[in-house]
Write an enzyme that holds these catalytic residues in place. Structure first.
Site, PDB file in Angstrom:
ATOM      1  N   ASP A 254      -5.203  -1.603  -5.864  1.00 24.95           N
ATOM      2  CA  ASP A 254      -5.170  -2.929  -6.478  1.00 24.95           C
ATOM      3  C   ASP A 254      -3.730  -3.334  -6.829  1.00 24.95           C
ATOM      4  O   ASP A 254      -2.878  -2.482  -7.041  1.00 24.95           O
ATOM      5  CB  ASP A 254      -6.039  -2.907  -7.748  1.00 24.95           C
ATOM      6  CG  ASP A 254      -6.432  -4.313  -8.181  1.00 24.95           C
ATOM      7  OD1 ASP A 254      -6.179  -5.273  -7.424  1.00 24.95           O
ATOM      8  OD2 ASP A 254      -6.984  -4.456  -9.281  1.00 24.95           O
TER       9      ASP A 254
ATOM     10  N   ASN B 221     -14.282  -9.950  -0.750  1.00 25.52           N
ATOM     11  CA  ASN B 221     -12.927 -10.416  -0.411  1.00 25.52           C
ATOM     12  C   ASN B 221     -12.908 -11.597   0.568  1.00 25.52           C
ATOM     13  O   ASN B 221     -11.889 -12.270   0.722  1.00 25.52           O
ATOM     14  CB  ASN B 221     -12.060  -9.274   0.159  1.00 25.52           C
ATOM     15  CG  ASN B 221     -11.588  -8.290  -0.898  1.00 25.52           C
ATOM     16  OD1 ASN B 221     -11.381  -7.111  -0.623  1.00 25.52           O
ATOM     17  ND2 ASN B 221     -11.398  -8.756  -2.121  1.00 25.52           N
TER      18      ASN B 221
HETATM   19  C1  FPP Z   1      -5.853  -5.489  -3.688  1.00 29.59           C
HETATM   20  O1  FPP Z   1      -4.744  -6.205  -4.116  1.00 29.59           O
HETATM   21  C2  FPP Z   1      -5.785  -5.171  -2.300  1.00 29.59           C
HETATM   22  C3  FPP Z   1      -6.599  -5.615  -1.292  1.00 29.59           C
HETATM   23  C4  FPP Z   1      -7.709  -6.558  -1.442  1.00 29.59           C
HETATM   24  C5  FPP Z   1      -6.432  -5.207   0.064  1.00 29.59           C
HETATM   25  C6  FPP Z   1      -6.091  -3.778   0.268  1.00 29.59           C
HETATM   26  C7  FPP Z   1      -5.217  -3.757   1.420  1.00 29.59           C
HETATM   27  C8  FPP Z   1      -4.120  -3.028   1.544  1.00 29.59           C
HETATM   28  C9  FPP Z   1      -3.643  -2.052   0.548  1.00 29.59           C
HETATM   29  C10 FPP Z   1      -3.325  -3.240   2.743  1.00 29.59           C
HETATM   30  C11 FPP Z   1      -3.286  -2.149   3.710  1.00 29.59           C
HETATM   31  C12 FPP Z   1      -4.514  -1.372   3.897  1.00 29.59           C
HETATM   32  C13 FPP Z   1      -4.765  -0.672   5.013  1.00 29.59           C
HETATM   33  C14 FPP Z   1      -5.953   0.191   5.137  1.00 29.59           C
HETATM   34  C15 FPP Z   1      -3.847  -0.722   6.136  1.00 29.59           C
HETATM   35  P1  FPP Z   1      -4.960  -7.687  -4.622  1.00 29.59           P
HETATM   36  O2  FPP Z   1      -4.560  -8.601  -3.541  1.00 29.59           O
HETATM   37  O3  FPP Z   1      -6.351  -7.830  -5.118  1.00 29.59           O
HETATM   38  O4  FPP Z   1      -3.940  -7.736  -5.793  1.00 29.59           O
HETATM   39  P2  FPP Z   1      -4.002  -8.671  -7.086  1.00 29.59           P
HETATM   40  O5  FPP Z   1      -5.205  -8.239  -7.870  1.00 29.59           O
HETATM   41  O6  FPP Z   1      -2.718  -8.362  -7.771  1.00 29.59           O
HETATM   42  O7  FPP Z   1      -4.083 -10.089  -6.598  1.00 29.59           O
END
Ligand code: FPP
Length: 236
Positions: free
Chosen positions: A14, A62
């Site tokens: 996250d 998502n």
């Molecule tokens: C959460 O951060 C992350 C995600 C929804 C996506 C996870 C993806 C990755 C870590 C990218 C790479 C993954 C792979 C397997 C190559 P957020 O966007 O919810 O953060 P925020 O809560 O600060 O907005």
């Protein structure tokens, strides 16, 4: 001190967006940096002898994000799956996924399938990516499949117990996570592995995922070693 390495580590990655926004960069940049953390942490887990690493890459909620962010993420997964294949093979990692892949873009499904097939005979760490995954949907899918097996006479309702039910989950043979790590200081499970996390130790890091590296993973493993796991019984 000899540290006990958790056999199965699950991670809710996250804070990609927050990491980017705090640097006045686009959220997309946060996801790109997040992919670098995936690489570093996967390699380190394989080196430490972790048996399974499960990463929450994309939840079935998502899809509600802006279309541009969703399509960027899908292209990022495609790119990751192509670029990391060599790393996966070099580290003897067996790659699998959980979730409902049917609705993923065809170009992601294709690379997922290729990576799974190519690494199927590897004998090292199992790397499981949860993509279009939801814990409740997983349980509903399992219940539906069990009900259908009862209807067709393949199963008997009276035989249903926890062990049999878990055979209907997306990856029946995966062991429950010993340690759940979540980054960005959030204290939620967010519909991740609802069945499997029943007795897992939870450790939360204040760092955002893009800045999470080997030394932070080690902090989590040290915290895990200070826990006393009782599984509902008394300490022995
Ligand atoms: C959460 O951060 C992350 C995600 C929804 C996506 C996870 C993806 C990755 C870590 C990218 C790479 C993954 C792979 C397997 C190559 P957020 O966007 O919810 O953060 P925020 O809560 O600060 O907005």
């Amino acid at each position: 001190m000899d540290l006990e390495i958790p056999r199965h580590i699950a991670i809710i990655m996250d804070g990609n967006g927050r990491w980017a926004e705090s640097r006045r960069q686009s959220r997309i940049r946060g996801h790109e940096q997040g992919a670098k953390s995936v690489r570093a942490i996967t390699r380190e887990c394989a080196r430490l002898g972790v048996e399974q690493l499960t990463l929450y890459a994309f939840s079935n909620e998502n899809w509600k994000r802006p279309r541009t962010e969703v399509s960027f993420l899908m292209r990022l997964y495609q790119r990751y799956l192509i670029q990391e294949r060599k790393e996966i093979m070099d580290n003897n990692i067996r790659f699998i996924n959980i979730g409902r892949p049917e609705v993923l873009p065809q170009y992601v499904r294709k690379e997922l399938r290729k990576t799974i097939e190519m690494s199927a005979d590897n004998t090292g760490m199992l790397m499981c990516v949860a993509i279009n995954y939801g814990g409740r949907v997983e349980i509903v899918d399992a219940a539906r499949q069990f009900a259908s097996d009862v209807k067709s006479g393949k199963q008997n309702v009276d035989d249903l117990d926890e062990e049999l039910f878990s055979q209907y989950l997306y990856q029946p043979d995966m062991r429950d996570p010993d340690l759940l790590i979540r980054t960005a200081d959030e204290m939620r499970i967010s519909n991740f592995l609802l069945w499997q996390l029943s007795y897992s130790e939870i450790w939360v890091s204040p760092l955002c995922w893009p800045e999470f590296r080997e030394e932070h993973l080690m902090e989590g493993i040290e915290a895990y070693n200070r826990r006393i796991r009782k599984f509902g019984a008394l300490k022995t």
